[in-house]
Design an enzyme around this catalytic site. Structure first.
Site: not given
Ligand SMILES: NC(=O)C1=CN([C@@H]2O[C@H](COP(=O)(O)OP(=O)(O)OC[C@H]3O[C@@H](n4cnc5c(N)ncnc54)[C@H](O)[C@@H]3O)[C@@H](O)[C@H]2O)C=CC1
Ligand SMILES: CC(=O)C(=O)O
Length: 313
Positions: A85, A145, A148, A172
């Site tokens: 990450r 987490d 999980r 995280h």
């Molecule tokens: N906190 C957590 O537990 C988790 C965090 N994540 C994180 O969430 C984030 C998103 O993941 P996903 O949805 O899978 O990615 P994704 O690639 O499917 O979606 C990201 C979206 O952000 C948009 N985007 C990018 N730059 C932008 C901007 N300047 N303005 C507006 N929209 C913008 C893109 O067009 C895209 O649609 C990642 O950083 C991922 O690592 C994912 C899963 C768990």
């Molecule tokens: C992608 C991520 O941060 C998670 O699934 O824990």
């Protein structure tokens, strides 16, 4: 409550769906630089809405975030298989420089709920860019987490996850800390419950559960490219706590006093969440080893934040 979601990718869209099915919002606005994607996701989730509370779904511009009580930030890149990450930081910091001022111009009174990874550092970045009090910038932190951990313990101990009080704290990410020592079920310490249930929680079992929780994202990303259902449910849970002013105890991230005694830093600790965001942070009771691991986790995050200016709570 109206909820904005910036980033209508897998996480943003799944969160919209979780909010609808959980009846956690009256109106949801999806904003993405890929407007076509946002419109398609809003239309798809709109068709789930009649089966639940009938929340309104819209794909909008920044101005359409006006009046949102919570704006979830899920914009930016995710990990590729094998990537950590923390390796996403530079790319996603640039995204936050772009989106956070636009969100606040439209919805100056919102709580910012950060999901983008590395989520603890991005919570620090969002706090700095926004200039908001730390309490109003909530990172989803280790809420996923913790879920999980409870799911793994539930499987091992054959008990409902909702009856388990167990937490994951710190980053995280790879340095997160599974807090076995303070975990309990109905007031019975985990190890005593495990013995009563005939499902001993020995060193090998704890090591297996630790590995299963810590490596979950890597496994899922290797199998399907990204994770989204778990975090979507976690984000919807945080929104409900804010909207209903629940004072719910959740492991979320926020800039504040850190486990290593250094300057304020965003990491997950047990926090009360209600109207306005973080209402209180609790000091966890850990054994000496977990305390040391939590300090190490804080050091990992401090190194990642580096010399970036921090917002103080
Ligand atoms: N906190 C957590 O537990 C988790 C965090 N994540 C994180 O969430 C984030 C998103 O993941 P996903 O949805 O899978 O990615 P994704 O690639 O499917 O979606 C990201 C979206 O952000 C948009 N985007 C990018 N730059 C932008 C901007 N300047 N303005 C507006 N929209 C913008 C893109 O067009 C895209 O649609 C990642 O950083 C991922 O690592 C994912 C899963 C768990
Ligand atoms: C992608 C991520 O941060 C998670 O699934 O824990």
């Amino acid at each position: 409550m109206k909820v904005g979601i910036v980033g209508a990718g897998m996480v943003g869209a799944a969160t919209a769906n979780a909010l609808v099915l959980g009846r956690a919002a009256d109106a949801i606005v999806l904003v993405d630089i890929d407007r076509r994607r946002a419109e398609a996701e809003a239309e798809d989730v709109r068709h789930a809405s009649p089966f639940a509370g009938g929340a309104r779904l819209l794909a909008g511009d920044w101005a359409d975030l006006a009046g949102a009580g919570v704006v979830i930030i899920a914009a930016g890149v995710g990990q590729k298989p094998g990537e950590s990450r923390l390796e996403l930081l530079a790319r996603n910091e640039a995204v936050f420089e772009d989106v956070i001022p636009k969100v606040l111009e439209a919805a100056p009174d919102c709580v910012l709920l950060v999901a983008t990874n590395p989520v603890d550092v991005m919570t620090s970045v969002a706090t700095r860019i926004s200039g908001l009090p730390a309490a109003r910038v909530v990172g989803s932190g280790t809420i996923l987490d913790t879920a999980r951990f409870r799911a793994c313990l539930a499987g091992h101990l054959e008990v409902a996850p909702g009856s388990i009080h167990a937490y994951v704290l710190g980053e995280h990410g790879d340095s997160e800390v599974l807090c076995f020592s303070a975990a309990h079920i109905g007031g019975i310490p985990l190890s005593a419950f495990a013995a009563q249930a005939g499902r001993p929680l020995d060193e090998a079992a704890m090591a297996r559960i630790d590995e299963e929780v810590r490596r979950a994202a890597y496994r899922i990303i290797a199998g399907k490219g990204a994770t989204w259902y778990g975090i979507a449910a976690g984000l919807a849970r945080i929104v409900r706590a804010i909207d209903a002013d629940e004072r719910a105890l959740l492991t979320v991230s926020s800039v504040g006093a850190a486990a290593d005694g250094g300057p304020p830093l965003a990491m997950s600790l047990p926090r009360l969440v209600g109207r306005g965001g973080i209402l209180r942070t609790l000091e966890p009771r850990l054994d000496a080893r977990e305390q040391e691991l939590l300090q190490r986790s804080a050091a990992v995050l401090r190194a990642a934040v580096g010399t970036r200016p921090e917002s103080t709570p």
